[in-house]
Design an enzyme around this catalytic site. Structure first.
Site, PDB file in Angstrom:
ATOM      1  N   LYS A  10       1.253  -1.181  -0.354  1.00 18.53           N
ATOM      2  CA  LYS A  10       0.618   0.250  -0.010  1.00 18.53           C
ATOM      3  C   LYS A  10       0.707   1.388   0.053  1.00 18.53           C
ATOM      4  CE  LYS A  10      -4.234  -2.625   2.848  1.00 18.53           C
ATOM      5  NZ  LYS A  10      -4.815  -1.710   3.074  1.00 18.53           N
ATOM      6  N   TYR A  50     -12.601  -1.265  -3.309  1.00 21.25           N
ATOM      7  CA  TYR A  50     -12.733  -2.070  -2.081  1.00 21.25           C
ATOM      8  C   TYR A  50     -14.729  -2.214  -1.516  1.00 21.25           C
ATOM      9  CZ  TYR A  50      -8.011  -1.821   0.112  1.00 21.25           C
ATOM     10  OH  TYR A  50      -7.209  -3.011   0.305  1.00 21.25           O
ATOM     11  N   ASN A 113      -2.344   0.173   7.136  1.00 25.18           N
ATOM     12  CA  ASN A 113      -1.658  -1.247   7.254  1.00 25.18           C
ATOM     13  C   ASN A 113      -0.793  -1.887   6.695  1.00 25.18           C
ATOM     14  OD1 ASN A 113      -3.335  -1.558   5.505  1.00 25.18           O
ATOM     15  ND2 ASN A 113      -4.648  -3.431   7.170  1.00 25.18           N
ATOM     16  N   HIS A 116      -2.238  -5.539   1.790  1.00 23.44           N
ATOM     17  CA  HIS A 116      -3.291  -5.630   1.485  1.00 23.44           C
ATOM     18  C   HIS A 116      -3.567  -6.964   1.200  1.00 23.44           C
ATOM     19  CE1 HIS A 116      -7.530  -7.123  -0.565  1.00 23.44           C
ATOM     20  NE2 HIS A 116      -6.642  -7.857  -1.185  1.00 23.44           N
ATOM     21  N   GLU A 127      -9.827 -10.539  -7.480  1.00 19.72           N
ATOM     22  CA  GLU A 127      -8.483  -8.990  -7.831  1.00 19.72           C
ATOM     23  C   GLU A 127      -8.114  -8.978  -8.437  1.00 19.72           C
ATOM     24  OE1 GLU A 127      -9.657  -8.349  -2.926  1.00 19.72           O
ATOM     25  OE2 GLU A 127      -7.766  -8.844  -3.256  1.00 19.72           O
TER      26      GLU A 127
HETATM   27  P1  CMP Z   1      -7.568  -4.261   3.662  1.00 20.36           P
HETATM   28  O1  CMP Z   1      -7.050  -6.099   3.940  1.00 20.36           O
HETATM   29  O2  CMP Z   1      -6.490  -4.018   2.921  1.00 20.36           O
HETATM   30  O3  CMP Z   1      -8.890  -4.902   3.631  1.00 20.36           O
HETATM   31  C1  CMP Z   1      -9.669  -4.134   3.754  1.00 20.36           C
HETATM   32  C2  CMP Z   1      -8.827  -2.569   4.754  1.00 20.36           C
HETATM   33  O4  CMP Z   1     -10.041  -1.759   5.087  1.00 20.36           O
HETATM   34  C3  CMP Z   1      -7.764  -2.959   5.028  1.00 20.36           C
HETATM   35  O5  CMP Z   1      -7.567  -3.687   4.608  1.00 20.36           O
HETATM   36  C4  CMP Z   1      -7.941  -1.713   6.822  1.00 20.36           C
HETATM   37  O6  CMP Z   1      -6.977  -1.272   5.316  1.00 20.36           O
HETATM   38  C5  CMP Z   1      -8.966  -0.899   6.431  1.00 20.36           C
HETATM   39  N1  CMP Z   1      -9.608  -0.635   7.239  1.00 20.36           N
HETATM   40  C6  CMP Z   1     -10.548  -1.959   8.407  1.00 20.36           C
HETATM   41  N2  CMP Z   1     -10.833  -1.441   9.493  1.00 20.36           N
HETATM   42  C7  CMP Z   1     -10.359   0.330   9.318  1.00 20.36           C
HETATM   43  C8  CMP Z   1     -10.797   0.827   9.824  1.00 20.36           C
HETATM   44  N3  CMP Z   1     -11.617   0.275  11.582  1.00 20.36           N
HETATM   45  N4  CMP Z   1     -10.618   1.894  10.002  1.00 20.36           N
HETATM   46  C9  CMP Z   1      -9.957   1.899   8.607  1.00 20.36           C
HETATM   47  N5  CMP Z   1      -9.801   1.404   7.369  1.00 20.36           N
HETATM   48  C10 CMP Z   1      -9.926   0.021   8.140  1.00 20.36           C
END
Ligand code: CMP
Length: 142
Positions: A10, A50, A113, A116, A127
């Site tokens: 990311k 998403y 984070n 993904h 995806e």
């Molecule tokens: P990802 O695995 O990319 O799939 C969905 C994404 O939503 C997740 O990782 C996070 O980056 C994001 N996400 C999930 N929960 C939250 C949250 N409470 N606040 C902001 N982003 C979130």
């Protein structure tokens, strides 16, 4: 049986310049890279990727973040790839991620984070198709 999954490095991790370290951790864990590129998404493209989260309160923030800079989608292959990759990256919230996981090492928050990972083989196929044509994958692995 061999399975595919989609990883995305990311924008936060690209900005931290840790793309190489993350790919090294993935390949050292036994995953084969089938296709990989550096690209970026518009907010609309992030919204489409998403779409399953569109009713969630964090959807807008997620789409803005995912379109805030370069990303590196990677199609991966391994036995049990979906589950094994999710174990390798750790919990969504890096504060809860196990020691040594990619999110523990490189993620700053639940929103930013680092990586993904697909959550099922069916979603992985969709995806991967979002970023790569099958011929790109085959061409790279002839
Ligand atoms: P990802 O695995 O990319 O799939 C969905 C994404 O939503 C997740 O990782 C996070 O980056 C994001 N996400 C999930 N929960 C939250 C949250 N409470 N606040 C902001 N982003 C979130």
């Amino acid at each position: 049986m061999k399975q595919r999954t989609l990883a995305i490095i990311k924008p936060d991790a690209v900005r931290k310049n840790v793309v190489g370290e993350i790919i090294a951790q993935i390949t050292q864990a036994g995953f084969k890279v089938l296709a990989c590129k550096m690209t970026s998404l518009s907010a609309a493209q992030s919204g489409k990727f998403y779409e399953v989260h569109k009713e969630r309160p964090f959807y807008g923030e997620l789409c803005d973040f995912m379109s805030s800079g370069a990303i590196v989608p990677i199609a991966l292959e391994k036995e049990n790839a979906v589950e094994d990759y999710r174990a390798l990256i750790g919990s969504t919230d890096p504060a809860e991620a196990a020691e040594g996981t990619i999110r523990k090492r490189f993620a700053g928050s639940k929103a930013e984070n680092a990586v993904h990972g697909s959550d099922s083989p069916e979603n992985a196929a969709n995806e991967i198709a979002f970023f790569f044509t099958e011929s790109e994958i085959v061409a790279n692995n002839a």
